[in-house]
Design a protein around this motif. Sequence first.
Motif: not given
Length: 373
Positions: A297-310
């Motif tokens: 879940a933490e990795m997914r949240a980080l991935a989603e945050a990274g996607f939004e930043q991209n």
Amino acid sequence: MKSVWRRALTPPQPPEPPATTPPARSTALDSSEVASVVEAALYQDGVRVSSPATLAETYRELRDQPSGMAWIGLARPTEAELLSLAAEFDLHPLAVEDAMEAHQRPKLERYGDTLFVVLRAARYLDAPEEVDFGELHVFVGPDFVITVRHGAAPDLSAVRQRMEESPELLKLGPEAVLYAILDAVVDGYEPVVVGVQNDIDEIETEVFRGDPEVSRRIYELSREMVEFQRATRPLVGMLHGLMAGFSKYGTDEELQRYLRDVADHVTHTSERVDGFRQALTEILTVNTTLVTQQQNAEMRALAEAGFEQNEEIKKISSWAAILFAPTLVGTIYGMNFKHMPELHWVLGYPFAIALMGIVCTSLYVIFKRRDWL
């Protein structure tokens, strides 16, 4: 109605020391204790007749009473004391060596007329919430019982007191004392089982609460259950071995009933301990799964945050490129060189504006089609 044997082994309520029995010295061990002979006594027809202060005195008085029985309790004895006992009671060297070294697994061995029994006692410590194990070696002969204790458990003074309060049982001899000791050790497992069950209930709560320290607690309790298993599982076979020798050695019928009862308790305790190990294994699996899910879940949240930043970076880059085009055109024509083309052209200004518009529009369309805007 309860049997005489069971009445004798049930602690009185409230407990009152017998008026005629000399008070037993405490078996508690501490760093200041020097003497390893916790208590020695001679019995005649189930009644204590003397309390020798030394091993030599015990030997002498037992020789003077051929029909008597000596019960000697030691705690972490010295090698000289064990060798003295071995010489007096003809103890087998292998058994004496085991008693010296300790750290033995529960077992029962017969050397001629002498039984050598190794038991692992246990007690639950409430403050640190852990199980403390002790080791007890018992030599049982025709007219003597010798207990060698390594550790604080079990409390054999209570066993001695209860037996002395029932001389009709004590006069059955060393075999009755052995079975009473077995009963005390097995009964001592029950508080441990209750304490471990409470620990497992707490661990289950901590697991689903996400306590980061729960994995260490599961591991430590699992190690204790391994030790507990090593203490209880061999007892089942030992007691069945004793029961198999009822006819051969003419064991008293009341003692036979008692031993069967102890065997039932040991079997029940062993099954509970096996269940605890299985439960802890399952809890550890669940905890690992929950930790993995939390990490995912933490990795997914980080991935989603990274996607939004991209996505934000794409938008910023797109608008920067669009704004860069008119800036470039304006900068070039703002240099004001004398011989620069289109500076004196009538349509120069509309051409520059149109060029800016065309470039910006083209870039906007391209970025829009690529979902950058």
